[in-house]
Write a protein that holds these residues in place. Sequence first.
Motif, PDB file in Angstrom:
ATOM      1  N   GLY A 354       0.732  -1.181  -0.075  1.00  0.00           N
ATOM      2  CA  GLY A 354       0.008   0.037   0.031  1.00  0.00           C
ATOM      3  C   GLY A 354       0.832   1.140  -0.028  1.00  0.00           C
ATOM      4  N   ASP A 355       0.224   2.418  -0.464  1.00  0.00           N
ATOM      5  CA  ASP A 355       0.785   3.684  -0.530  1.00  0.00           C
ATOM      6  C   ASP A 355       0.167   4.620   0.132  1.00  0.00           C
ATOM      7  OD1 ASP A 355      -1.155   3.977  -2.212  1.00  0.00           O
ATOM      8  OD2 ASP A 355       0.056   4.480  -3.895  1.00  0.00           O
ATOM      9  N   GLY A 356      -1.030   4.298   1.015  1.00  0.00           N
ATOM     10  CA  GLY A 356      -2.076   5.332   1.640  1.00  0.00           C
ATOM     11  C   GLY A 356      -2.639   6.091   0.600  1.00  0.00           C
ATOM     12  N   ALA A 391       0.772   3.176   3.864  1.00  0.00           N
ATOM     13  CA  ALA A 391       1.802   3.127   3.175  1.00  0.00           C
ATOM     14  C   ALA A 391       2.834   1.954   4.007  1.00  0.00           C
ATOM     15  CB  ALA A 391       2.330   4.314   3.486  1.00  0.00           C
ATOM     16  N   GLY A 392       3.115   1.231   2.890  1.00  0.00           N
ATOM     17  CA  GLY A 392       4.253   0.171   3.499  1.00  0.00           C
ATOM     18  C   GLY A 392       3.608  -0.944   4.018  1.00  0.00           C
ATOM     19  N   GLU A 393       2.248  -1.155   4.031  1.00  0.00           N
ATOM     20  CA  GLU A 393       1.539  -2.516   4.410  1.00  0.00           C
ATOM     21  C   GLU A 393       1.440  -3.209   3.174  1.00  0.00           C
ATOM     22  OE1 GLU A 393      -3.065  -3.584   5.944  1.00  0.00           O
ATOM     23  OE2 GLU A 393      -2.556  -1.480   5.801  1.00  0.00           O
ATOM     24  N   PRO A 540      -3.395  -9.028   5.942  1.00  0.00           N
ATOM     25  CA  PRO A 540      -2.006  -8.103   5.750  1.00  0.00           C
ATOM     26  C   PRO A 540      -0.856  -8.496   6.580  1.00  0.00           C
ATOM     27  CG  PRO A 540      -3.951  -6.646   6.595  1.00  0.00           C
ATOM     28  CD  PRO A 540      -4.574  -7.996   6.793  1.00  0.00           C
ATOM     29  N   ALA A 541       0.012  -8.533   5.804  1.00  0.00           N
ATOM     30  CA  ALA A 541       1.287  -9.195   6.150  1.00  0.00           C
ATOM     31  C   ALA A 541       2.244  -8.114   6.949  1.00  0.00           C
ATOM     32  CB  ALA A 541       2.156  -9.729   5.045  1.00  0.00           C
ATOM     33  N   PRO A 542       3.107  -8.186   7.741  1.00  0.00           N
ATOM     34  CA  PRO A 542       3.711  -7.362   8.468  1.00  0.00           C
ATOM     35  C   PRO A 542       4.504  -6.291   7.452  1.00  0.00           C
ATOM     36  CG  PRO A 542       4.453  -9.319   9.281  1.00  0.00           C
ATOM     37  CD  PRO A 542       3.541  -9.561   8.197  1.00  0.00           C
ATOM     38  N   ARG A 543       4.494  -4.916   7.796  1.00  0.00           N
ATOM     39  CA  ARG A 543       5.049  -4.247   7.035  1.00  0.00           C
ATOM     40  C   ARG A 543       6.726  -4.396   6.535  1.00  0.00           C
ATOM     41  NH1 ARG A 543       2.987   2.146   8.561  1.00  0.00           N
ATOM     42  NH2 ARG A 543       0.714   1.279   8.857  1.00  0.00           N
ATOM     43  N   GLY A 544       7.065  -4.256   5.355  1.00  0.00           N
ATOM     44  CA  GLY A 544       8.384  -4.620   4.947  1.00  0.00           C
ATOM     45  C   GLY A 544       8.489  -5.998   4.592  1.00  0.00           C
ATOM     46  N   GLU A 545       7.559  -6.966   4.906  1.00  0.00           N
ATOM     47  CA  GLU A 545       7.780  -8.305   4.850  1.00  0.00           C
ATOM     48  C   GLU A 545       8.133  -8.438   3.319  1.00  0.00           C
ATOM     49  OE1 GLU A 545       5.478 -12.500   4.784  1.00  0.00           O
ATOM     50  OE2 GLU A 545       4.917 -10.687   6.162  1.00  0.00           O
ATOM     51  N   ASN A 546       8.956  -9.348   2.827  1.00  0.00           N
ATOM     52  CA  ASN A 546       9.452  -9.650   1.406  1.00  0.00           C
ATOM     53  C   ASN A 546       8.215 -10.619   0.920  1.00  0.00           C
ATOM     54  OD1 ASN A 546      10.262 -10.850  -0.856  1.00  0.00           O
ATOM     55  ND2 ASN A 546      12.347 -10.862  -0.270  1.00  0.00           N
TER      56      ASN A 546
END
Length: 547
Positions: A354-356, A391-393, A540-546
């Motif tokens: 996501g980017d918000g 953002a980042g999600e 939703p996966a943790p933010r920044g997860e590959n």
Amino acid sequence: MLSGLALATLLSEDLACIAAGALVTSGELAFLPAAFACFAGIFAGDLLLFAAGRTLGRAALTRAPLRWLVDAGGVELGSAWLARNGPIVIALARIAPGTRLPTYLAAGVLRTRASHFALYMGAAAALWTPALVGLAALWADGARALLGAHRSWLIAAALALVALLRLGACALTHRGRRLLLGRLRRVTRWEFWPLWLFYAPIALRVAGLALRHRGLLLVTAVNPGIPGGGFAGESKSEILRAFAGARPELLRMELLRAAEDPDARAQRARAFALRESLAFPVVLKPDVGERGSGVQFARDPDELARMARELSTDSLVQEYAPGLEFGIFYVRHPDQARGRIFSLTEKRLIAVTGDGRRDLETLILDDPRAVCMAPRFLARFAARLGEIPAAGESVRLVDVGTHSQGALFLDAAEQVTPELEAAVERLSRALPGFFFGRYDVRVASRDALRAGRGLRVVELNGLTAEATHIYDPRHGLVHAYRVLFAQWRLAFEIAAANRARGARPASFSELRQLLEGRRQARRGSNVQADDESVHQLGAPAPRGENA
């Protein structure tokens, strides 16, 4: 003639309107009666769709002819559009290709007010139908002047007009343009081709090998320890339980029988999870299945019990193994002391970040990989398409590491080490009569994989397993066929060696029984496949997860 036009709209609205335009151009009908006949047929057909959804509900999707024309996922998508955008979407569906059937059915299922539906839909049809008949009349007049009396060319011109209308409707919106791009990529990228098209040369190759080795069913002797060599219909639980000396590498599991009492089945599933101290989520999947069909994820004990009650086919409750997923294709000739890893594939469960600003639908459509399977993902996440991830999600689009469900496959041949080959050899020796097939495994990291440490076997597929690294986008079609040709050549050579050692290939009767078992499992798992698991996917996966 007017009645015929009205009835023809029930088969194809576009072609009926184009035929009406051609009749206007030829002077056999006046414009207003022709346009009104088409409008009347379209209006009646749309009301019938609405009434089917209103009276029969989702059960209508399981009955002909609707089950031939629209799937349950499309109705989920139509329901989501209606919930977000209100009745105006009924009018917009008139010009958006592929949305009319599911949206009008969804309007009935959601019990939209009949007067509102008729008003919006009738207004859209009243504008769309005369415009299409008039355009068809102009097109037919120009085509006749250009092509003369050649009726075959007139038919081609009519079909071309249908194609142009659909392309034009797609081009009006960002969603339409991205879906059009996805269709184009599915045509130009062989990894998305239909199975019947891609496998036609493979079938010819297999037929040639069968002639050379003097036996069409010889290849089923490739794995004497697996029924039919793993051709079809084999039980996953029976195969995994046959690994007498490999218990630490296997995921804990429990077989639930469809014939069991639903409450007893649910109680046994919960007791198994408690007894084994399983961490949730827990996986449920058909005991006989393929390509990820029917796989579900239970997030808590109550959900596990509910899913167990609703099972319609023998299924496994299986421990969920976190980490990276790989496909390891192992082959060993009976005359050789050791086997080898023929293929190693890393499976990535794709996600969007996501980017918000953009909603989930737009993120899916804008992703260069996800857009290729956008219809599947849009239907799967129909209830969440309006959400705007932060953002980042990261929102994971698939939970199952199968290519047909949307996972990305990458060639991981550089990860093969002597330590990994030794670990796979030990595992393969634990199953008597196994020489050829693919393990699907989970492992904590690539370092652990290279060290051959901590491999957790999700399942094992035999004869009809693929060397799945061929689906790496870096590889071309020629490479894929070269690998699969070699794979089937090895299968026949191993089977011939096993036959020389006394192994018996399966008979036609035995294969028929295996195929019948697979068909029955498919009928059961289709009920709980994509549509039911839709609500289990995409947490939703943790933010920044590959991804």
